[in-house]
Scaffold this motif. Structure first.
Motif, PDB file in Angstrom:
ATOM      1  N   GLU A   6       1.167  -1.184   0.502  1.00 12.40           N
ATOM      2  CA  GLU A   6      -0.315   0.097  -0.472  1.00 12.40           C
ATOM      3  C   GLU A   6       0.967   0.860   0.269  1.00 12.40           C
ATOM      4  O   GLU A   6       2.114   1.274   0.415  1.00 12.40           O
ATOM      5  N   GLU A   7       0.486   2.473  -0.108  1.00  6.63           N
ATOM      6  CA  GLU A   7       1.149   3.752   0.071  1.00  6.63           C
ATOM      7  C   GLU A   7       1.953   3.729   1.375  1.00  6.63           C
ATOM      8  O   GLU A   7       3.055   4.218   1.401  1.00  6.63           O
ATOM      9  N   ASN A   8       1.088   3.465   2.241  1.00  6.30           N
ATOM     10  CA  ASN A   8       1.779   3.094   4.147  1.00  6.30           C
ATOM     11  C   ASN A   8       1.801   1.905   4.288  1.00  6.30           C
ATOM     12  O   ASN A   8       0.475   1.487   4.155  1.00  6.30           O
ATOM     13  N   ASN A   9       2.513   1.404   4.461  1.00  7.21           N
ATOM     14  CA  ASN A   9       2.439   0.348   4.958  1.00  7.21           C
ATOM     15  C   ASN A   9       3.464   0.185   6.249  1.00  7.21           C
ATOM     16  O   ASN A   9       4.432   0.423   6.839  1.00  7.21           O
ATOM     17  N   LEU A  10       2.353  -0.525   7.713  1.00 13.62           N
ATOM     18  CA  LEU A  10       3.595  -0.508   9.161  1.00 13.62           C
ATOM     19  C   LEU A  10       3.224  -2.403   9.514  1.00 13.62           C
ATOM     20  O   LEU A  10       2.495  -2.817   9.750  1.00 13.62           O
ATOM     21  N   VAL A  11       4.846  -2.675   9.602  1.00 15.63           N
ATOM     22  CA  VAL A  11       4.768  -3.608  10.061  1.00 15.63           C
ATOM     23  C   VAL A  11       5.257  -3.689  11.629  1.00 15.63           C
ATOM     24  O   VAL A  11       6.289  -3.021  12.061  1.00 15.63           O
ATOM     25  N   ILE A  12       4.428  -4.229  12.595  1.00 16.63           N
ATOM     26  CA  ILE A  12       4.883  -4.512  13.902  1.00 16.63           C
ATOM     27  C   ILE A  12       5.124  -5.666  14.346  1.00 16.63           C
ATOM     28  O   ILE A  12       4.791  -6.998  14.389  1.00 16.63           O
ATOM     29  N   ALA A  13       6.173  -5.750  14.681  1.00 16.79           N
ATOM     30  CA  ALA A  13       7.476  -7.504  14.620  1.00 16.79           C
ATOM     31  C   ALA A  13       7.190  -6.560  16.298  1.00 16.79           C
ATOM     32  O   ALA A  13       8.047  -6.468  17.248  1.00 16.79           O
ATOM     33  N   GLY A  14       7.418  -8.480  17.205  1.00 21.15           N
ATOM     34  CA  GLY A  14       7.173  -8.989  18.389  1.00 21.15           C
ATOM     35  C   GLY A  14       8.971  -9.050  18.454  1.00 21.15           C
ATOM     36  O   GLY A  14       9.539  -9.523  16.798  1.00 21.15           O
ATOM     37  N   ALA A  15       9.905  -8.683  19.569  1.00 20.61           N
ATOM     38  CA  ALA A  15      11.155  -9.572  19.884  1.00 20.61           C
ATOM     39  C   ALA A  15      11.133 -11.196  19.379  1.00 20.61           C
ATOM     40  O   ALA A  15      10.299 -11.630  19.391  1.00 20.61           O
ATOM     41  N   GLY A  16      11.876 -10.979  18.203  1.00 22.10           N
ATOM     42  CA  GLY A  16      12.659 -12.461  17.847  1.00 22.10           C
ATOM     43  C   GLY A  16      11.175 -12.552  17.007  1.00 22.10           C
ATOM     44  O   GLY A  16      11.243 -14.597  16.396  1.00 22.10           O
ATOM     45  N   SER A  17      10.837 -12.466  15.972  1.00 24.58           N
ATOM     46  CA  SER A  17       9.719 -12.307  15.474  1.00 24.58           C
ATOM     47  C   SER A  17      10.357 -12.161  13.895  1.00 24.58           C
ATOM     48  O   SER A  17       9.577 -11.909  13.188  1.00 24.58           O
ATOM     49  N   GLY A 398       8.830  11.641   5.616  1.00 24.86           N
ATOM     50  CA  GLY A 398       8.134  12.157   4.813  1.00 24.86           C
ATOM     51  C   GLY A 398       8.114  13.103   3.956  1.00 24.86           C
ATOM     52  O   GLY A 398       6.994  12.305   2.913  1.00 24.86           O
ATOM     53  N   LEU A 399       9.737  13.876   4.068  1.00 30.16           N
ATOM     54  CA  LEU A 399       9.432  14.762   2.359  1.00 30.16           C
ATOM     55  C   LEU A 399      10.044  13.786   1.707  1.00 30.16           C
ATOM     56  O   LEU A 399       9.791  13.761   0.034  1.00 30.16           O
ATOM     57  N   LEU A 400      10.601  12.980   1.602  1.00 30.65           N
ATOM     58  CA  LEU A 400      10.785  12.014   0.590  1.00 30.65           C
ATOM     59  C   LEU A 400       9.931  11.211   0.709  1.00 30.65           C
ATOM     60  O   LEU A 400       9.516  10.872  -0.970  1.00 30.65           O
ATOM     61  N   HIS A 401       9.422  10.706   1.145  1.00 33.63           N
ATOM     62  CA  HIS A 401       7.907   9.651   0.687  1.00 33.63           C
ATOM     63  C   HIS A 401       7.059  10.511  -0.029  1.00 33.63           C
ATOM     64  O   HIS A 401       6.567  10.774  -1.403  1.00 33.63           O
ATOM     65  N   SER A 407       5.279   6.278  -4.125  1.00 33.59           N
ATOM     66  CA  SER A 407       6.163   5.939  -3.717  1.00 33.59           C
ATOM     67  C   SER A 407       5.851   4.729  -2.589  1.00 33.59           C
ATOM     68  O   SER A 407       4.240   5.637  -2.250  1.00 33.59           O
ATOM     69  N   SER A 408       6.291   4.164  -1.832  1.00 30.29           N
ATOM     70  CA  SER A 408       5.340   3.182  -1.199  1.00 30.29           C
ATOM     71  C   SER A 408       6.261   3.753   0.410  1.00 30.29           C
ATOM     72  O   SER A 408       7.510   3.435   0.135  1.00 30.29           O
ATOM     73  N   LEU A 409       5.822   3.523   1.144  1.00 32.03           N
ATOM     74  CA  LEU A 409       6.948   3.692   2.566  1.00 32.03           C
ATOM     75  C   LEU A 409       6.285   2.002   3.519  1.00 32.03           C
ATOM     76  O   LEU A 409       5.448   1.750   3.410  1.00 32.03           O
ATOM     77  N   PHE A 410       7.632   1.770   3.853  1.00 26.18           N
ATOM     78  CA  PHE A 410       7.092   0.340   4.261  1.00 26.18           C
ATOM     79  C   PHE A 410       8.359   0.322   6.080  1.00 26.18           C
ATOM     80  O   PHE A 410       9.887   0.064   5.815  1.00 26.18           O
ATOM     81  N   CYS A 411       7.321   0.435   6.977  1.00 28.34           N
ATOM     82  CA  CYS A 411       7.889   0.393   8.362  1.00 28.34           C
ATOM     83  C   CYS A 411       8.143  -0.772   9.140  1.00 28.34           C
ATOM     84  O   CYS A 411       6.830  -1.112   8.991  1.00 28.34           O
ATOM     85  N   PHE A 437       1.622  10.031   9.189  1.00 30.95           N
ATOM     86  CA  PHE A 437       1.761   9.641   7.921  1.00 30.95           C
ATOM     87  C   PHE A 437       0.294   9.227   6.756  1.00 30.95           C
ATOM     88  O   PHE A 437       1.356   8.971   5.635  1.00 30.95           O
ATOM     89  N   GLY A 438      -1.045   9.383   6.900  1.00 31.13           N
ATOM     90  CA  GLY A 438      -1.861   8.961   6.386  1.00 31.13           C
ATOM     91  C   GLY A 438      -2.219   7.658   6.558  1.00 31.13           C
ATOM     92  O   GLY A 438      -1.601   6.368   7.340  1.00 31.13           O
ATOM     93  N   ILE A 439      -3.441   6.998   5.380  1.00 26.17           N
ATOM     94  CA  ILE A 439      -4.317   5.652   5.865  1.00 26.17           C
ATOM     95  C   ILE A 439      -3.100   4.484   5.246  1.00 26.17           C
ATOM     96  O   ILE A 439      -2.423   4.759   4.674  1.00 26.17           O
ATOM     97  N   THR A 440      -2.674   3.441   6.831  1.00 29.73           N
ATOM     98  CA  THR A 440      -1.685   2.565   6.092  1.00 29.73           C
ATOM     99  C   THR A 440      -2.171   1.710   6.674  1.00 29.73           C
ATOM    100  O   THR A 440      -3.165   0.926   7.447  1.00 29.73           O
TER     101      THR A 440
END
Length: 752
Positions: A6-17, A398-401, A407-411, A437-440
């Motif tokens: 997607e345009e904005n992507n957030l991956v919430i990752a646990g320890a050791g995942s 944010g400015l790069l995006h 472009s897509s942002l993947f964090c 950053f917007g809808i994610t």
């Protein structure tokens, strides 16, 4: 997670995942599926080591996917180089912390030659050296005493005083050239069995005048934890005492300070009593400050403020706006007025040398992006460890995006492991990602490949006590039937205690090992709490079948070991959680912290125990237990409490709480009359208890008697109903009897 685009992507990752695996997998998927070429992907890591490791893993695991990770600083440097047609030079001050501190100190010393600057500095020391700690803001005496300790409330002469307002009075005396003695014994003997010798707050020896500062408001109310009636009775007793002996005692009050009238009223009272004032000049004040090393401490503070000023991309206008949001705006403005001239000198130095520092790499690159001087062409922006993002870095992202069309942002990150606020990290960018950053599209990595379900359950229960953390249901590959976090309770007051305790744990690990040579990581909240080089060599020699290493918890992030040992799980400024207070002037320059108590320290503890693959060990002296240990025990967390023999007095943490200030702990001490248990808030709290006459262990007190906490000891003594001291067996003409320990043949005594 790898194929989300997607345009904005957030991956919430646990320890050791597998955060790094996801970054690699996404880059490989984009290239091999033909959606992107390597040059279209910008992959960012926070540290140089992490960037190199990620690049090497991609090269090893994904042949043909020529994607290299970059740090934020190297990205900023490359942007600046393209715009300015030349790579900028990094200032030597940026890479040498000692040289940077010396530079700031030199700037300060040079500025002190300016009479106007020197006057501001002297006024700062006299009026604002100490943080204002108001006793009326605290419900429990121990919390107030802890605030005095944390803020190190002292006079300009270095005296430790009982209140901020007393330091104001003492500094006034010093500035006016009035000789004073703090808490000098009253000239007449007033001792009783219940009270020590009377010590008025201040004594002026040249005039024989005493000064008492009373903590009451206009309506004779006291702080919430103070017995009002008893306090007022004490005031009346003191007044009658001075009247009886004909001594002069001037009085000042808390409410005078709150009205801003304390010093003006005190001046009038002193003049009326015939006290002459001979104000000392600024140089004399500075000499006294320098003697107490407070000038050096202040330049260290200015150095840290300058670093945070640059880190947060501050301007004089923005920092001026910060003042109104601080607890003490006058103090903040005074410090800023001393800081800004140093900022100007530092920036001129960089410009003259044609250098930049690490913060300039981010800030100047952001400026070039904003102004359109740099036009990025990346289609996929990927950020690892996003929980560590700072405001300026987030603005750069944010400015790069924004400037990269389509472009897509993947964090990828874990808010449970956000532990770098002191370095400017702002967790709100992750917890409020969509708002920033917007809808994610949010994906959660909830399977850990590192630790077992026992460690996971305890760690998850502990971290989610803070409701501001993002909820995750962590699953594990490995399962165990017994608790995998073990508590060792043992005395830790001497240097040799730590090595003895570590040896006990390492022996237990040695017995548990099966095949191979297990790795053991000893973690400390601070480096100086870890075993030194010689001690570590001794441990390695004694346990050759274990791979033993040490690290601070911060430095251990990203690492793992079969077994983890967390040392120094005790209360205090250098305990875990650390009760060290960030200086309010630095606090004002940092991102807003979460309101939950010890929120970041809680995350740091989560990081510590989740470094372990097999088992984690917690080492604690229960005479001063960490609040985290208290929670683990009192809330019945599934930890192992019986793997090690528990020494006397180490069973229950609540047994050693100070009954006077409530939050201090009673710890073993030595005095001229033998061993005893004294409050950790000493000298501000002077409560003490005798140990068991039989074994020396702590004695639990109730209304009628005291009994030894060692289950193998039968030590016991009744409590004197008159003075609350222990009773002891004495011999008399009619046989043995119980007599109070406070009985004396001469002087104040209790004859019960």
């Amino acid at each position: 997670a790898c194929i989300s685009d997607e345009e904005n992507n957030l991956v919430i990752a646990g320890a050791g995942s597998g955060k790094t695996s996801v970054m690699m997998g996404r880059a490989g998927f984009l290239v091999q599926s033909g959606q992107a070429k390597p040059k279209d992907i910008l992959m960012l890591a926070f540290g140089r080591k992490a960037a190199i490791e990620m690049s090497e893993r991609i090269a090893e695991k994904l042949p043909g996917v020529d994607v290299r990770a970059s740090t934020f600083h190297s990205l900023g440097q490359s942007i600046i180089a393209e715009v300015e047609n030349g790579k900028p030079s990094l200032s030597p001050l940026a890479e040498d912390e000692f040289a940077f501190r010396r530079f700031v100190d030199d700037c300060f010393q040079e500025l002190m030659n300016d009479p106007a600057y020197r006057e501001i500095a002297v006024n700062y020391f006299v009026e604002y050296l100490n943080e204002e700690v108001d006793p009326f803001d605290y419900k429990v005496e121990g919390d107030y005493l802890q605030a005095l300790i944390d803020n190190d409330i002292r006079t300009l002469k270095g005296e430790q005083v009982k209140s901020h307002q007393e330091s104001v009075i003492a500094n006034f005396f010093l500035r006016q050239g009035i000789d004073y003695i703090y808490e000098h014994k009253y000239e007449h003997d007033t001792r009783t069995i219940d009270y020590r010798q009377y010590k008025p707050d201040f004594y002026l020896p040249e005039k024989g005048i005493y000064i008492e500062h009373y903590g009451i408001d206009e309506n004779n109310n006291t702080a919430p934890y103070v017995d009002k009636d008893k306090y007022l009775e004490g005031m009346e007793w003191k007044r009658q005492l001075h009247e009886e002996y004909g001594t002069i005692c001037l009085e000042t009050f808390h409410y005078e300070y709150k009205r801003g009238e304390l010093l003006s009223n005190l001046r009038e009272k002193l003049l009326a009593a015939g006290v002459e004032m001979h104000p000392i000049d600024d140089d004399a004040v500075l000499d006294i400050i320098q003697e107490q090393m407070q000038l050096t401490e202040f330049t260290d503070l200015l150095t840290n403020m300058l670093g945070l000023y640059k880190l947060a991309a501050m301007t004089p206008e923005r920092i001026a706006e910060k003042a109104d949001g601080t607890a003490n705006p006058g103090r903040f403005r005074a410090a800023v007025s001393l800081l800004l001239p140093i900022v100007d000198i530092y920036q001129r130095h960089l410009d003259e040398m044609e250098d930049i520092d690490f913060n300039d790499m981010i800030n100047r690159a952001t400026e070039y992006l904003r102004d359109g001087k740099f036009r990025p062409a990346w289609k996929h922006i990927m950020v690892d460890e996003f929980q560590d993002i700072s405001g300026p870095r987030a603005e750069l992202i944010g400015l790069l995006h924004e400037k990269c069309k389509n472009s897509s942002l993947f964090c990828v990150g874990d808010d449970w492991q956000a532990i770098y606020r002191f370095a400017g990290s702002d967790l709100s960018y992750m917890t409020g990602f969509e708002e920033k950053f917007g809808i994610t599209r949010v994906t959660k990595l909830d399977m850990t490949f590192r630790f077992n379900d026992s460690i996971s359950n305890v760690a998850t229960q502990f971290i989610t006590r803070n409701p501001d953390q993002i909820r995750k249901d962590i699953k594990t590959i490995s399962t165990v039937k017994m608790p995998a976090i073990s508590l060792l309770r043992a005395q830790n007051s001497k240097e040799e205690d730590q090595i003895s305790n570590l040896s006990g744990v390492l022996a237990a690990i040695d017995r548990r090992k099966q095949d191979g040579k297990p790795t053991v990581l000893i973690l400390g909240r601070y480096r100086f709490t870890l075993p030194d080089k010689n001690s570590l060599q001794q441990l390695r020699k004694r346990f050759p079948d274990l791979q033993i290493n040490t690290s601070t918890v911060h430095a251990a992030k990203g690492n793992e070991a079969d077994y983890v040992i967390v040392v120094n799980m005790e209360s205090g400024k250098h305990g875990f959680p650390s009760e060290k207070i960030t200086h309010p002037l630095l606090e004002a320059l940092l991102p807003q912290k979460q309101s939950y108590a010890f929120a970041e320290e809680r995350r740091l503890f989560y990081v510590a125990i989740t470094r372990a693959r097999e088992r984690a060990y917690l080492l604690c002296d229960m005479a001063r237990p960490s609040s985290f240990i208290v929670e683990l025990l009192n809330e019945q967390y599934a930890i192992e409490k019986s793997e090690f023999i528990v020494p006397p007095g180490q069973l229950l943490c609540e047994l050693v709480h100070c009954i006077q200030c409530e939050t201090g702990s009673l710890v073993p001490r030595k005095g001229p009359y033998g061993n005893f248990y004294g409050c950790t808030h000493f000298p501000r709290c002077k409560h003490a208890e005798n140990g068991c006459d039989c074994c020396g262990a702590f004695m639990k007190r109730d209304d009628r008697d005291k009994s030894c906490t060692d289950p193998d000891c039968t030590g016991w003594a009744p409590v004197c109903p008159l003075c609350q001291a222990e009773m002891v067996v004495r011999k008399g003409r009619y046989g043995d009897f119980w007599g109070c320990k406070n009985y004396r043949k001469t002087g104040p005594s209790c004859d019960h």
